[in-house]
Design an enzyme around this catalytic site. Structure first.
Site, PDB file in Angstrom:
ATOM      1  N   GLU A 204      55.085   0.162  -8.062  1.00 37.64           N
ATOM      2  CA  GLU A 204      54.186  -0.284  -6.998  1.00 37.64           C
ATOM      3  C   GLU A 204      52.817   0.369  -7.158  1.00 37.64           C
ATOM      4  OE1 GLU A 204      55.764   0.300  -3.047  1.00 37.64           O
ATOM      5  OE2 GLU A 204      54.088  -0.772  -2.125  1.00 37.64           O
TER       6      GLU A 204
ATOM      7  N   ASN B  77      55.329  -2.648  -0.072  1.00 40.23           N
ATOM      8  CA  ASN B  77      54.385  -2.906   1.010  1.00 40.23           C
ATOM      9  C   ASN B  77      53.028  -3.347   0.464  1.00 40.23           C
ATOM     10  OD1 ASN B  77      56.414  -2.051   2.691  1.00 40.23           O
ATOM     11  ND2 ASN B  77      55.588  -0.003   3.000  1.00 40.23           N
TER      12      ASN B  77
ATOM     13  N   GLU C 158      65.342  -2.412  -3.841  1.00 37.36           N
ATOM     14  CA  GLU C 158      64.809  -1.057  -3.616  1.00 37.36           C
ATOM     15  C   GLU C 158      65.972  -0.195  -3.179  1.00 37.36           C
ATOM     16  OE1 GLU C 158      61.276  -0.410  -1.227  1.00 37.36           O
ATOM     17  OE2 GLU C 158      60.473  -2.372  -1.809  1.00 37.36           O
TER      18      GLU C 158
ATOM     19  N   ASN D  11      57.956  -9.126   0.541  1.00 36.30           N
ATOM     20  CA  ASN D  11      58.611  -7.819   0.668  1.00 36.30           C
ATOM     21  C   ASN D  11      58.760  -7.407   2.128  1.00 36.30           C
ATOM     22  OD1 ASN D  11      59.342  -5.017  -0.427  1.00 36.30           O
ATOM     23  ND2 ASN D  11      57.640  -4.541   0.949  1.00 36.30           N
ATOM     24  N   GLU D  12      59.974  -7.085   2.524  1.00 39.65           N
ATOM     25  CA  GLU D  12      60.271  -6.489   3.850  1.00 39.65           C
ATOM     26  C   GLU D  12      59.466  -7.135   4.980  1.00 39.65           C
ATOM     27  OE1 GLU D  12      59.932  -2.187   3.632  1.00 39.65           O
ATOM     28  OE2 GLU D  12      61.618  -2.044   2.255  1.00 39.65           O
TER      29      GLU D  12
ATOM     30  N   GLN E 112      61.225   4.394  -7.393  1.00 40.00           N
ATOM     31  CA  GLN E 112      60.410   3.592  -8.288  1.00 40.00           C
ATOM     32  C   GLN E 112      60.461   4.200  -9.689  1.00 40.00           C
ATOM     33  OE1 GLN E 112      56.557   2.644  -6.614  1.00 40.00           O
ATOM     34  NE2 GLN E 112      57.380   2.260  -4.589  1.00 40.00           N
TER      35      GLN E 112
ATOM     36  N   TYR F  98      67.211   3.384   1.605  1.00 37.97           N
ATOM     37  CA  TYR F  98      66.819   4.753   1.261  1.00 37.97           C
ATOM     38  C   TYR F  98      67.674   5.701   2.082  1.00 37.97           C
ATOM     39  CZ  TYR F  98      62.747   2.627  -0.928  1.00 37.97           C
ATOM     40  OH  TYR F  98      61.940   1.881  -1.734  1.00 37.97           O
TER      41      TYR F  98
HETATM   42  O1  AHR Z   1      59.200   2.130  -2.160  1.00 35.62           O
HETATM   43  C1  AHR Z   1      58.360   2.552  -1.137  1.00 35.62           C
HETATM   44  C2  AHR Z   1      58.265   1.542  -0.008  1.00 35.62           C
HETATM   45  O2  AHR Z   1      59.488   1.465   0.645  1.00 35.62           O
HETATM   46  C3  AHR Z   1      57.976   0.113  -0.422  1.00 35.62           C
HETATM   47  O3  AHR Z   1      56.624  -0.126  -0.574  1.00 35.62           O
HETATM   48  C4  AHR Z   1      58.523  -0.671   0.720  1.00 35.62           C
HETATM   49  O4  AHR Z   1      58.961  -1.935   0.339  1.00 35.62           O
HETATM   50  C5  AHR Z   1      59.629   0.199   1.275  1.00 35.62           C
HETATM   51  O5  AHR Z   1      59.530   0.373   2.644  1.00 35.62           O
END
Ligand code: AHR
Length: 517
Positions: A47, A92, A311, A192-193, A365, A263
């Protein structure tokens, strides 16, 4: 304790454990197939954020970079990691990105504020730089369109720029920028999201579905062969099931994947609770699989839809407050430790066990930003999380098996009980090998295990890959990145009734490679 004494003690403890009988069992049957371990399970994500692109992948004028500005040390480490597919430009960031800013002569590209992370992007790394990078390192590109502030037409034109072979305005712009042959980008993300209130251009499920449907139509008019990933929910505190249900219902005849993001973090400082997070991963996958089947119910010949877990990682230290998250002030530079490396086992085991439906996964990432490698101007070091990713990656193309597993259980806080042993098994039929992946998440117990095999004769030679450390917080740094690296060995198993016994040490991740004839 001196080495010899410790070894002796371990042998005595192991003998005592086995004298009492094995505590766990893994039964392997190569006929019980789950699905292919798709190579895309070893994907990654880059990213425009902090030092992932600028200062990571790309550092013009660095003595470590090649003529195009790509860091050679990062390229080498990426290849050795076994990355199969690379998602770009966000995250994001994608929801505020105008791809047209990132093409053409570099000195004429506009610098733009990035409203996702609060930075300024020079745009010196854009579509051509990304796609040529993928070609250089031999990975498939995956582009995520701007479904936040962007338009359907911009998405359509992006596909025209990358994939159109005839002479059209955007294909000719590509030629003008030095690239005649289309790049043929096959995998595209429809945003994305978009369910997250933090996302630029956040929408509700209905509005997003309308946008995505039109984008899919427009993009496929340019290239009907592309594969599309819908933005699934990542906002698990909200009605994430409702979001996925609506999106799947509306988009089921257009999409090939729906995305999931997770996450995790050891916020409470509790090792065993931390490694229980796999329960959530299993849950998100199983619920989403059910929603896919429900959306397809009654459709005679449904378009296959898979999950792209695009992710996933440990991320909690470099994200201490909401305002830092919004501004990217921490730059997300997580320094990973040994227990974070163990968490790889939990994620991959879950992906493998659900190999029928999970056909892509992208570690978030690649470099510096929540990443397995970390650079400075002079070089890089490999974080402890690097090693299990590279090792699990060797199982791509294998068939995941539905192994029978019984293990002593524990009761993590606020969860249902779960086994100390987290297991997945894969079969390489051509190579006559079975891989047994075992995370022992017990902080205190070695677990004596009986491993039985049903089809084919087990051979005594067993290769062992093991990561273990008594220091759960051990980290790496520049010039010192082997402290918690794995150890490999071979053993001659005593085969009885086509099975053998093995003790999985406490707080370890083990991959056994068995030969079957
Ligand atoms: O990977 C970091 C961020 O986590 C990404 O930009 C987003 O998609 C997620 O919230």
């Amino acid at each position: 304790m001196p080495g010899m004494k410790r070894l002796l003690l371990l042998m005595i403890l192991g003998a005592v454990a086995f004298a009492q009988g094995p505590q766990a069992r893994i039964k392997i049957d190569t006929d019980r197939k789950v699905g292919e371990v798709h190579p895309y399970l070893f994907g990654n994500f880059a990213e425009h954020l902090g030092r992932c692109i600028y200062g990571g992948i790309y550092e013009e004028k660095s003595p470590l970079a090649d003529a195009q500005g790509y860091r050679k040390d990062v390229m080498e480490a990426t290849k050795a990691l076994g990355v199969s597919i690379l998602r770009w430009p966000g995250g994001n960031f994608a929801s505020g990105y105008n791809w047209k800013d990132g093409i053409g002569p570099k000195d004429q590209r506009p610098a733009r504020p990035d409203h996702a992370w609060g930075d300024i992007d020079s745009n010196r790394f854009g579509t051509d730089e990304f796609l040529q990078y993928c070609e250089r390192i031999g990975v498939a590109p995956y582009i995520c369109i701007n479904a936040g502030y962007g338009t359907v037409n911009e998405a359509r034109e992006w596909v025209e720029y990358t994939n159109e072979g005839r002479s059209t305005y955007w294909a000719d712009q590509r030629r003008k920028n030095g690239r005649d042959k289309p790049y043929n980008v096959k995998i595209w993300g429809l945003g994305n999201e978009i369910d997250g209130p933090w996302q630029l251009g956040h929408k509700n499920a209905e509005d997003y579905s309308k946008f995505a449907l039109e984008a899919a139509k427009a993009m496929r008019r340019v290239d009907s062969s592309i594969q599309l990933i819908a933005s699934g929910s990542s906002n698990f505190g909200a009605d994430w099931i409702g979001w996925n249900r609506t999106v799947l219902q509306q988009l089921k005849s257009e999409i090939d994947y729906i995305s999931l993001h997770t996450y995790i973090g050891n916020r409470e400082g509790n090792f065993e609770n931390f490694l229980a997070n796999g329960q959530n991963v299993d849950h998100y996958i199983e619920i989403t699989e059910g929603l896919i089947r429900a959306a397809q119910s009654g459709v005679r010949n449904p378009r296959p839809i898979y999950i792209a877990y695009d992710e996933w990682n440990v991320w909690y230290r470099a994200r201490s407050s909401a305002s830092e998250f919004a501004t990217g002030a921490t730059r997300l530079e997580e320094i990973y430790n040994y227990e974070d490396a163990l968490a790889r086992g939990m994620f991959f085991n879950s992906f493998f066990r659900h190999a029928t439906i999970v056909k892509m996964a992208n570690l978030a990432q690649l470099v510096n930003v929540i990443a397995p490698m970390f650079t400075n101007k002079q070089g890089l070091f490999l974080q402890p999380i690097y090693f299990p990713i590279a090792e699990y990656g060797k199982q791509r193309g294998n068939t995941a098996l539905d192994a029978l597993v019984s293990s002593p259980t524990y009761q993590p806080a606020g969860r249902k009980p779960l086994g100390y042993l987290d297991v997945s098994v894969t079969h390489d039929a051509k190579g006559g090998a079975v891989y047994v992946n075992v995370l022992n998440r017990s902080e205190k117990q070695d677990i004596a295990t009986r491993i039985d095999n049903v089809e084919g004769a087990l051979q005594p030679a067993v290769s062992v890959w093991e990561m273990n450390s008594n220091d759960f917080k051990a980290t790496h740094t520049f010039g010192d990145d082997r402290r918690v690296a794995p150890k490999t060995s071979t053993l001659t198993a005593r085969i009885e009734k086509n099975g053998f016994s093995y003790t999985f040490p406490k707080h370890s991740l083990t991959i056994l490679k068995l030969k079957v004839q």
